[in-house]
Design an enzyme around this catalytic site. Structure first.
Site, short mmCIF file in Angstrom:
data_model
loop_
_atom_site.label_atom_id
_atom_site.label_comp_id
_atom_site.label_asym_id
_atom_site.label_seq_id
_atom_site.Cartn_x
_atom_site.Cartn_y
_atom_site.Cartn_z
N TYR A 207 0.83 -1.20 0.00
CA TYR A 207 0.00 0.00 0.00
C TYR A 207 0.87 1.25 0.00
O TYR A 207 2.07 1.21 0.29
CB TYR A 207 -0.90 0.03 1.23
CG TYR A 207 -0.13 0.26 2.52
CD1 TYR A 207 0.03 1.53 3.05
CD2 TYR A 207 0.45 -0.81 3.20
CE1 TYR A 207 0.74 1.75 4.22
CE2 TYR A 207 1.17 -0.60 4.37
CZ TYR A 207 1.30 0.68 4.87
OH TYR A 207 2.04 0.88 6.02
N PHE A 217 2.48 9.88 3.11
CA PHE A 217 2.84 9.71 4.51
C PHE A 217 3.25 8.28 4.86
O PHE A 217 3.77 8.04 5.95
CB PHE A 217 1.69 10.16 5.43
CG PHE A 217 0.37 9.49 5.16
CD1 PHE A 217 0.09 8.23 5.67
CD2 PHE A 217 -0.59 10.13 4.40
CE1 PHE A 217 -1.13 7.62 5.43
CE2 PHE A 217 -1.81 9.52 4.14
CZ PHE A 217 -2.08 8.25 4.66
N ASP A 218 3.05 7.33 3.94
CA ASP A 218 3.46 5.96 4.22
C ASP A 218 3.45 5.17 2.91
O ASP A 218 2.64 5.43 2.02
CB ASP A 218 2.52 5.30 5.23
CG ASP A 218 3.12 4.06 5.88
OD1 ASP A 218 4.30 3.76 5.60
OD2 ASP A 218 2.42 3.40 6.66
N ILE A 235 -7.43 1.20 10.81
CA ILE A 235 -8.52 2.18 10.86
C ILE A 235 -9.78 1.60 10.21
O ILE A 235 -9.72 0.68 9.39
CB ILE A 235 -8.11 3.50 10.17
CG1 ILE A 235 -7.70 3.25 8.72
CG2 ILE A 235 -7.01 4.19 10.95
CD1 ILE A 235 -7.39 4.53 7.94
N TYR A 261 -8.56 8.90 11.23
CA TYR A 261 -8.08 9.29 12.56
C TYR A 261 -8.88 10.42 13.19
O TYR A 261 -8.56 10.84 14.30
CB TYR A 261 -6.60 9.69 12.47
CG TYR A 261 -5.71 8.54 12.08
CD1 TYR A 261 -5.46 7.50 12.96
CD2 TYR A 261 -5.14 8.47 10.81
CE1 TYR A 261 -4.65 6.43 12.61
CE2 TYR A 261 -4.32 7.40 10.44
CZ TYR A 261 -4.08 6.40 11.35
OH TYR A 261 -3.28 5.34 10.98
N PHE A 277 -5.60 5.98 -0.19
CA PHE A 277 -4.69 4.84 -0.20
C PHE A 277 -4.81 4.06 -1.50
O PHE A 277 -5.91 3.91 -2.03
CB PHE A 277 -5.01 3.86 0.94
CG PHE A 277 -4.62 4.34 2.31
CD1 PHE A 277 -3.33 4.13 2.79
CD2 PHE A 277 -5.55 4.96 3.12
CE1 PHE A 277 -2.98 4.55 4.06
CE2 PHE A 277 -5.21 5.38 4.39
CZ PHE A 277 -3.91 5.17 4.87
#
Length: 286
Positions: A207, A217-218, A235, A261, A277
């Protein structure tokens, strides 16, 4: 070698040496005790000044109490008064500023004088201007704190929330985007034909995640290593999506802040952020 027989040994009386106290070879024990007590006060004056507010001017009073050994009624009253003074000072210098900042870091909402009045009433139960139970008072304070924090979060991050809502509204109009009852949106990039995982099953995925402005961010792709976890350990938006994806699928997810979040600040991910994502479901781990 001389060897005593068992019979002879039993008849011979062996005189045992009496135990002796360990000797102090330098100074008498009474002098040692005196000096030990003396060195034990090392740093005491500094402690009394810094932690107890007892300056050199009041050291004689300290010694008077020390020599008395047991506190008199007058001593106990003086101690209670001093403790009250210390707590008042702590309220004004530490507690009230901290609580005020917690309520709102830019506006002065807390009335310090009224806070002290309420604090005093809580101790004495005298002249209570709002005679409700402590439990009821705690509930009111908690709800009001939540209100103030909601207002503060909206002031700071309301634009972020509104931008996310506008994006999702426009994104939902695209023909290849599916919107679920929860508000989760997804687009199928690759249609898988494998098994669909349940919430408690572990899955292996690749991912990458982005914010609305494109900030990444990831990314497991950049780490060159897929990630494994249970579907219900992430999440809410991820859990829902994974439980819809057949193995072999690659989807793009558009996750509302309520399913991500929410009001939490995750560093790069600010409160109320919509998350995007790309998720590739590689396998279900047995």
């Amino acid at each position: 070698m001389f060897c005593m027989t068992a019979t002879a040994a039993s008849k011979k009386k062996v005189k045992k040496a009496a135990p002796q106290a360990e000797k102090v070879d330098t100074i008498p024990a009474r002098d040692f005790s005196y000096l030990f007590g003396k060195v034990y006060t090392n740093g005491l004056k500094q402690f009394l000044v810094q932690n107890k507010g007892i300056s050199e001017a009041y050291m004689a009073d300290f010694i008077e109490g020390f020599d008395a050994g047991k506190a008199s009624e007058a001593d106990l009253r003086a101690k209670a008064r001093l403790t009250g003074t210390e707590i008042r000072e702590q309220l004004e210098k530490q507690i009230i500023p901290q609580v005020s900042k917690q309520i709102n870091d830019s506006l002065q909402i807390l009335d310090a004088a009224r806070f002290i009045e309420g604090f005093r009433t809580g101790i004495t139960n005298e002249n209570d201007q709002m005679p409700i139970s402590m439990d009821s008072a705690q509930n009111v304070v908690q709800k009001q704190m939540e209100y103030y924090q909601t207002v503060q979060m909206e002031r700071k991050y309301g634009d972020n929330r509104r931008a996310g809502e506008e994006f999702l509204k426009e994104n939902a109009k695209k023909k290849d985007v599916v919107t679920t009852a929860s508000g989760l949106q997804y687009k199928i990039l690759t249609k898988g034909e494998g098994e669909v995982p349940t919430a408690t099953q572990k899955v292996k995925v690749h991912y990458e995640g982005h914010l609305l402005d494109g900030t990444e961010f990831d990314s497991s792709y950049k780490r060159n290593e897929p990630t494994t976890f249970a579907c219900n350990q992430v999440i809410k938006g991820w859990t829902e999506a994974l439980c819809l994806m057949p193995v072999g699928s690659k989807w793009e997810l558009y996750i509302p802040q309520e399913l991500a979040y929410g009001p939490q600040d995750k560093g790069t991910i600010k409160p109320f952020s919509v998350l995007i994502f790309t998720v590739e479901l590689l396998s279900i781990e047995k």
